[in-house]
Design an enzyme around this catalytic site. Structure first.
Site, mmCIF file in Angstrom:
data_model
loop_
_atom_site.group_PDB
_atom_site.id
_atom_site.type_symbol
_atom_site.label_atom_id
_atom_site.label_comp_id
_atom_site.label_asym_id
_atom_site.label_seq_id
_atom_site.Cartn_x
_atom_site.Cartn_y
_atom_site.Cartn_z
ATOM 1 N N ARG A 1 -9.656 37.828 -20.878
ATOM 2 C CA ARG A 1 -8.947 39.075 -21.202
ATOM 3 C C ARG A 1 -9.897 40.086 -21.852
ATOM 4 O O ARG A 1 -9.755 41.285 -21.638
ATOM 5 C CB ARG A 1 -7.733 38.793 -22.096
ATOM 6 C CG ARG A 1 -6.848 40.012 -22.294
ATOM 7 C CD ARG A 1 -5.488 39.662 -22.870
ATOM 8 N NE ARG A 1 -4.552 39.214 -21.870
ATOM 9 C CZ ARG A 1 -3.727 40.011 -21.180
ATOM 10 N NH1 ARG A 1 -3.714 41.318 -21.409
ATOM 11 N NH2 ARG A 1 -2.915 39.527 -20.277
ATOM 12 N N GLU B 1 1.715 43.382 -27.906
ATOM 13 C CA GLU B 1 0.297 43.489 -28.264
ATOM 14 C C GLU B 1 -0.270 44.907 -28.235
ATOM 15 O O GLU B 1 -1.091 45.265 -29.085
ATOM 16 C CB GLU B 1 -0.536 42.587 -27.341
ATOM 17 C CG GLU B 1 -0.259 41.120 -27.551
ATOM 18 C CD GLU B 1 -0.750 40.280 -26.389
ATOM 19 O OE1 GLU B 1 -1.768 39.608 -26.555
ATOM 20 O OE2 GLU B 1 -0.116 40.308 -25.318
#
Lengths: 165, 797
Positions: free
Chosen positions: B311, B723
């Site tokens: 990520r 997030e």
């Protein structure tokens, strides 16, 4: 080993419990009395999740010994509502969405209650100061400040019956 | 009235304000319950030689003490690479690693056993830092690469070049409720686990494997967590196994609740990163190529580190079009607790690096950083392909930047601040506007699935259960809202039940911001199946064939607690009444819904594909004030603007936005993990580890959302919010860098992350030309004497 017998008023109920001399008041409330609203966040008096009011004073229950409560008066989050009728601070926290995971909430409510009992018309700075001893990891605090200011305004308009002047 | 879009209080809000909401350690003890804790390693790397466990077993109040040889099943676990031990066999690999599990009648006995434990451990050379791991070639998994275009050519032809090293430190999740588990014995060797976990399915599996049980012998449930933030995605496993092991041996229920100190010392955190960067750009400021070499500090086991690195690589572009890019990522193995998920999951580190590069490009060219950001931002139609090949579509990034520039008075404030900085000898101010583009979906394809169970009762009320867990983020509230609307009933008619592997099997962790997307869609799918059956029945019931109104289920509508045929709206029936009649007609009133995210696919080997269903985007402007004599930092004002689609619950989403941002502000400013040169965390409690408190919140704080009419996918056209707001914090870090860059125009301040007062002061001293020791000379972890002294030592701890 010998256990200590403690008698005190908790949320207007006369309460007795046995505890160890070195047991924290927080552990006693949770384990001996069964009131789990106050939480152990850090156990070192830094996070405020265990805030309660002992003899009119806002304290971290993790830093007090249980026998210190003998003969005293304790207020915890469980005693804030009057039956099903929530305290204006509780309602305000709901309305402003001032809570997420909820572990810090009882401590903030106790800190805010202690503030408003002494200062019914606090400024935002005073609110910030009063809750500076409470940590919250979820909300970013902004909505908690709104909720306390909102509840203060509400309570000035409609004082709670039986509340201390 | 529709429930979706309403400001409904959190599902557990009343419980939270009255103290009635129960967390694992609030559950009352059952008869015979024992308390459990670990005897943990005081040594970061060493060989187990001996112990006094036999003596400890004889202490009053001790019920049992168990080591790896008492584990009935197998000892290895790890969701990606099974390289972690529940209990060490012969070597300990980090301070705080549980060596033995001790069970006692009371806290006093438990404490005593921990105090009296004697461990003989032969110290082995430890590795703590990324630098040491690179030198020792200690890595976890292969180096991964994502690239596009031809960086070498871009570098060789560049008008301007920049290179340097980016550093960021880790971050403690600091959920207020520490790791906890309560395990009960059930009939025939089965067990029931209450765990504070984001991943009940994983708890079920690891406990079954450790105890040598089948998965169907273990039920894992989670009512709620007191915060997770990623820290309970995998790391709830060890406490759950500890308690389950005691249940297996004693037949008594067992409780474990870490203290905050133990939790901080022994569990993993956000990964520190070190990134070597090179950037090529034009005189105008357009980036023509970048090369980033990412190294993360994975700690002692793989945990989720390789996924987190993935990520980080996939967010190394943030919101910028990079025609020629090469990102390489390597995870380092060290002797720290295995680092793990934390809100953002590598995204923040990848994005912080490129924001830093862009800021340095601006300093190099003597231009304002926002100009460079706006110039390189992903556009519409052209310049919108990421280095991994996914096209950024249906986005409004340029619009967000333009709007925020205007509403925050960016240009005027910038002028005013730069004038101020030229004249003030005591203070410096800084301003930065940074974008966020965060990809939504698990990058591991199979995790993008969810299931939900919807049960209707004869009074028309509904229980819904999903595999998603509630950690404060408001998942359960949103599920209730979605289900209420799908069935056309009131929010109060729906309850969300405890998350349990008994009802929702093989669920993915509640993570990657995808909790509502996956579980909300699964619940909606279940409701639609039930509604179809009910519509068919209602069509019969509400038809009036004699008057030309034959039964036709497509004409049936559900809303406001009633059901009607659109051709005869006056002949409606109450939903509860219809349900009762449907039951009598033997129509199934329950459904399991399933959902898998369409279209996501990413090829790890080629580094190309379509890993994300969509992106959540936003931007923030932050203004900071620095004290030139102390380095003290004040965040004065923050303006946030995000595209979060159609909000299912605006109050909850506002909380996620503000809370995420402030959590990020902690990471970039005050939260500093400090270790001794033996790898022991020194900042292991809020006494020494500073998370933001109310005094760190800016005086002026504005949050707004921008409508994005192009976003048509996902549950009720919402967007994931968990997030993305965290990374808006990079505006604060960049504002500090901007302030520092005003000290000596053209000089690049070597600012690390977090920008603590100490680091800011050090930068100021360096820029002022004094001879201060640089960061390179004072690393966060003092090099261990053991690394330069290979002779192993014996230590009795």
């Amino acid at each position: 080993m010998n256990r200590t017998h403690v008698t005190c008023m908790i949320n207007d109920d006369e309460t007795e419990f046995l505890c160890d001399n070195d047991e924290s008041l927080l552990d006693a409330l949770r384990d001996e009395v069964g009131l789990t609203g106050a939480k152990e966040g850090c156990g070192t008096g830094d996070c405020g999740a265990c805030s309660i009011i002992l003899n009119g004073q806002l304290i971290c229950a993790c830093l007090a010994f249980a026998p210190e409560a003998n003969g005293g008066t304790i207020e915890t989050v469980e005693g804030m509502a009057d039956g099903d009728r929530l305290h204006p601070l509780q309602t305000s926290f709901l309305e402003e969405a001032s809570l997420q995971c909820g572990v810090c909430t009882p401590g903030f409510l106790m800190a805010a209650k202690a503030l408003l009992e002494n200062n019914p018309d606090p400024t935002e700075t005073e609110v910030r100061y009063a809750i500076a001893g409470n940590l919250c990891r979820c909300t970013g605090y902004d909505k908690i400040v709104r909720a306390v200011l909102g509840a203060a305004a509400q309570m000035r308009k409609n004082p709670i019956e039986g509340a201390r002047p | 009235m529709k429930a979706v879009g309403q400001n409904i209080p959190h599902d557990s809000a009343v419980g939270h304000v009255t103290g009635e909401a129960l967390y694992v350690d609030d559950l009352p003890p059952t008869q015979g319950e024992v308390l459990v804790d670990a005897i943990a390693s005081p040594i970061a790397h060493g060989k187990l030689l001996g112990n006094n466990f036999d003596e400890l077993r004889e202490l009053p109040g001790i019920v049992g003490l168990y080591t790896v040889s008492d584990l009935p099943g197998h000892n290895r676990f790890g969701v990606i690479i099974p390289d972690e031990c529940f209990l060490p066999e012969d070597v300990v690999e980090y301070v705080g690693q549980p060596i033995a599990v001790v069970a006692a009648e009371n806290r006093r006995a438990l404490r005593k056993a921990k105090q009296l434990a004697k461990l003989e451990i032969e110290e082995l050379p430890p590795v703590f830092t990324i630098e040491e791991a690179i030198a020792a070639r200690q890595f976890i998994g292969p180096t991964r690469t994502i690239q596009c275009g031809d960086f070498e050519a871009a570098w060789n032809e560049a008008e301007h070049r920049l290179e340097g090293v980016f550093h960021c430190n880790g971050q403690e999740q600091f959920y207020l409720e520490s790791q906890a588990a309560l395990v009960w014995p059930n009939e025939e060797g089965q067990i029931l686990i209450h765990s504070s976990t984001q991943n009940p399915t994983e708890i079920q599996q690891v406990v079954a494997e450790a105890l040598g049980l089948n998965f169907h012998d273990v039920i894992s449930v989670c009512k709620r967590m007191g915060g997770g933030f990623g820290g309970k995605e995998t790391q709830a496993a060890i406490p759950a196994v500890m308690a389950a092991l005691v249940v297996r041996h004693t037949g008594r229920s067992a409780r474990v609740a870490y203290t905050k100190d133990d939790d901080m010392r022994s569990t993993g955190k956000r990964h520190p990163f070190k990134i070597f960067y090179k950037a090529a750009f034009t005189a105008e400021g357009r980036i023509t190529g970048v090369e980033f070499d990412l190294y993360s500090n994975g700690g002692a086991a793989a945990d989720l580190s390789t996924s987190i690195m993935e990520r980080a690589l996939l967010h190394s572009d943030n919101a910028y079009h990079l025609p020629n890019a090469c990102f390489r990522g390597t995870v380092c193995k060290t002797n720290l607790p295995p680092n793990t998920a934390f809100r953002g999951f590598g995204g923040p580190q990848g994005m912080a690096n490129i924001e830093n590069v862009v800021q340095e490009i601006a300093i190099t060219l003597g231009r304002d950083a926002y100009e460079i950001r706006r110039l390189n931002c992903y556009d519409h139609g052209l310049r919108n392909t990421t280095p991994y090949g996914q096209v950024v579509q249906h986005h409004i990034l340029p619009e967000i930047l333009d709007r925020l520039e205007e509403t925050s008075n960016y240009q005027e404030r910038l002028q005013e601040i730069e004038t101020f900085n030229r004249t003030s000898a005591t203070e410096l101010r800084g301003l930065a506007l940074t974008p966020v583009k965060f990809g939504i979906s698990f990058t591991t394809r199979f995790l993008n699935q969810g299931n939900a169970l919807v049960n209707l009762y004869k009074d028309g009320t509904v229980q819904v259960s999903t595999g998603g867990t509630e950690m404060g983020q408001g998942l359960n509230t949103k599920i209730r809202q979605v289900v209420a609307d799908e069935l056309g009933i009131g929010y109060e008619q729906v309850r969300v039940m405890i998350t349990s592997t008994e009802k929702n099997n093989n669920a993915s962790p509640t993570a990657a911001s995808a909790g509502t997307d996956l579980n909300g869609m699964a619940a909606a799918n279940a409701c639609r199946a039930i509604r179809e059956r009910l519509a068919e029945f209602a069509a019969q019931h509400l038809s009036d064939a004699e008057n030309g109104c034959a039964a036709e289920s497509s004409c049936i509508h559900f809303g406001d607690g009633r059901v009607w045929d659109e051709r005869r709206p006056n002949a409606s029936i109450a939903f509860a009444e219809l349900v009762k009649l449907a039951y009598l007609e033997r129509i199934s009133l329950g459904e399991r819904g399933f959902y898998r995210t369409p279209g996501v696919d990413f090829n790890r080997d080629t580094g190309q594909g379509h890993p994300f269903f969509y992106y959540t985007t936003g931007a923030a402007v932050s203004e900071v004030r620095l004290d030139r004599f102390t380095g003290h930092l004040t965040l004065e004002r923050a303006d946030l603007l995000m595209d979060i689609g159609e909000s299912i619950n605006p109050g909850i989403d506002l909380g996620q936005t503000i809370g995420g941002f402030i959590q990020g502000v902690g990471w970039v400013t005050n939260e500093e993990l400090r270790y001794s040169n033996k790898g022991d965390l020194l900042s292991y409690s809020p006494t020494t580890y500073k998370i933001p408190n109310i005094q760190d919140i800016p005086d002026t704080f504005r949050v707004d959302y921008l409508q994005n009419p192009n976003h048509q996918v996902n549950v009720r056209r919402s967007k994931a919010i968990g997030e993305p707001p965290l990374m808006l914090c990079l505006s604060v870090w960049m504002a500090v860098k901007h302030a520092l860059s005003c000290v000596k125009p053209g000089a690049i301040p070597k600012l690390r992350l977090p920008a603590t007062g100490e680091k800011i002061l050090r930068c100021l001293t360096e820029l002022d030309g004094s001879t201060s020791r640089t960061e390179e000379e004072i690393p966060l972890i003092a090099p261990s004497p053991l690394t330069t002294e290979p002779e192993p030592k014996r230590a009795a701890a």
